[in-house]
Scaffold this motif. Sequence first.
Motif, PDB file in Angstrom:
ATOM      1  N   ARG A 141       0.799  -1.228   0.000  1.00 18.00           N
ATOM      2  CA  ARG A 141       0.000   0.000   0.000  1.00 18.00           C
ATOM      3  C   ARG A 141       0.831   1.278   0.000  1.00 18.00           C
ATOM      4  NH1 ARG A 141      -3.523  -2.732  -1.475  1.00 18.00           N
ATOM      5  NH2 ARG A 141      -5.462  -3.296  -0.437  1.00 18.00           N
ATOM      6  N   CYS A 142       2.031   1.248   0.566  1.00 19.72           N
ATOM      7  CA  CYS A 142       2.797   2.486   0.726  1.00 19.72           C
ATOM      8  C   CYS A 142       4.281   2.172   0.589  1.00 19.72           C
ATOM      9  CB  CYS A 142       2.497   3.074   2.103  1.00 19.72           C
ATOM     10  SG  CYS A 142       3.571   4.454   2.563  1.00 19.72           S
ATOM     11  N   GLN A 143       5.003   3.096  -0.027  1.00 19.90           N
ATOM     12  CA  GLN A 143       6.452   2.884  -0.141  1.00 19.90           C
ATOM     13  C   GLN A 143       7.249   3.889   0.670  1.00 19.90           C
ATOM     14  OE1 GLN A 143       8.169   2.271  -4.001  1.00 19.90           O
ATOM     15  NE2 GLN A 143       6.825   0.561  -4.465  1.00 19.90           N
ATOM     16  N   GLY A 144       6.570   4.610   1.544  1.00 19.62           N
ATOM     17  CA  GLY A 144       7.267   5.556   2.411  1.00 19.62           C
ATOM     18  C   GLY A 144       8.043   6.593   1.614  1.00 19.62           C
TER      19      GLY A 144
ATOM     20  N   LEU B 147      -1.628  11.179  -1.053  1.00 18.09           N
ATOM     21  CA  LEU B 147      -2.941  10.519  -0.957  1.00 18.09           C
ATOM     22  C   LEU B 147      -4.094  11.519  -0.919  1.00 18.09           C
ATOM     23  CD1 LEU B 147      -2.226   7.589   1.557  1.00 18.09           C
ATOM     24  CD2 LEU B 147      -2.637   7.426  -0.881  1.00 18.09           C
TER      25      LEU B 147
ATOM     26  N   VAL C 255       2.381   5.642  -5.982  1.00 14.31           N
ATOM     27  CA  VAL C 255       3.774   5.195  -5.841  1.00 14.31           C
ATOM     28  C   VAL C 255       3.811   3.692  -5.603  1.00 14.31           C
ATOM     29  CG1 VAL C 255       5.955   5.493  -4.596  1.00 14.31           C
ATOM     30  CG2 VAL C 255       4.387   7.428  -4.842  1.00 14.31           C
TER      31      VAL C 255
HETATM   32  S1  SF4 Z   1       2.312   8.780  -1.582  1.00 11.44           S
HETATM   33 FE1  SF4 Z   1       4.208   8.145  -0.561  1.00 11.44          FE
HETATM   34  S2  SF4 Z   1       3.769   8.255   1.636  1.00 11.44           S
HETATM   35 FE2  SF4 Z   1       1.807   8.366   0.551  1.00 11.44          FE
HETATM   36  S3  SF4 Z   1       1.075   6.247   0.556  1.00 11.44           S
HETATM   37 FE3  SF4 Z   1       2.225   6.571  -1.377  1.00 11.44          FE
HETATM   38  S4  SF4 Z   1       4.335   5.955  -0.927  1.00 11.44           S
HETATM   39 FE4  SF4 Z   1       3.265   6.171   1.008  1.00 11.44          FE
END
Ligand code: SF4
Lengths: 222, 146
Positions: free
Chosen positions: A131-134, A140, A149
């Motif tokens: 769900r997220c790559q930090g 979002l 991402v």
């Molecule tokens: S935009 Fe960046 S921080 Fe936000 S969910 Fe996607 S990877 Fe994570």
Amino acid sequence: MITAERKPMEELIECLRPYHRILLVGCNECVTVCSAGGRKEVGILSSALQMAFMKEGKTLEIREITLERQCDPEYIEELVTDISQAEAVMSMACGCGVQEIAKRFKEKPVFPAVNTSFMGASEQQGVWAERCQGCGDCVLGITGGICPVARCSKQLFNGPCGGSTTGKCEINPDIDCAWQLIWDRMKALGIEENYEKNMPPKDWRTSRGGGPRTIIREDLAK
Amino acid sequence: MEKFEPVIVAFCCNYCAYTAADMAGSKRLCYPPNIKIIRVPCSGKVDAIHIIKALEKGADGVLVAGCLEGDCHFKNGNIEASKKVTYIKNLLDEIGIGGERVEMVLMSAGMGERFAQTAIDITKKIRVLGPNPAKSFTPDKASNDL
Ligand code: SF4
Ligand code: SF4
């Protein structure tokens, strides 16, 4: 949560072969939730390892312990007594936990029992998805709560590629096209105008592009 | 050589296999005494850890017995159990103990004959497979916090 999967038994058996007494350490947080390295998985792996070695006529003594969190030095301290009696440590936590043990106990070999995979959510019992790559600069709020991402195979920021077909991604037809999801959600929220806005090239320095990252909260840090 | 008498742990659902075992008893059906029954409230209660601990502690085989498909009193406990059995079978194959030592069977409470026959079949099968290769050693565990 941070997700992980147990490594193949053969790999685990190989790295423990030189030892007779090990400490097997689980973690009560993310890896418990994704059923990779919690207390139960520690118990199962402990039995499996012992049986694998018993079959070869060797005794592997395993002490099992599951810490509240392996990524905090306060909890790692709880290992002091047990670790002194073990020749090596196998950790079932994510890579952060393994490294905390390595940092605190410099003279003990520590091996990861799991492959740490991604930051994800559970889609259903037994199924986890990324769900997220930090990336360090979350978008979002613009994309209707769906991450381009982590969930678009090409990390596109301005609409889908030409391969989006009936809501599925051309890279893997089993996964939803992130941009289809983003569009559907924008419509549901009545914020279609966001789709028309051009997103500038992303500054990846907030992500891994700037090397390993640190967060310092001056009000909390000593 | 002494005849090998396997120890087989059978996790039996209270609503089917456990009653079927009882039925086999009241019908005076003969089945091998190698089967050690553990009554569980539903086969879905049986977890991978129970199966592997039974083997680690010296069982030569494990049987998980649940209700016939569609008959589980808790809807799908038997389906859940069979997934756990498959998981452990794969793990046992991975470590060279052999997944065939673990079996899942389905039956109803009235199937006393089926229970007896299952007990005969699995005992025969484990006898052929021989003792659990991990059994000859019982290391002193430093601790087991489970
Ligand atoms: S935009 Fe960046 S921080 Fe936000 S969910 Fe996607 S990877 Fe994570
Ligand atoms: S099909 Fe969708 S998710 Fe896949 S790469 Fe193209 S835009 Fe991204």
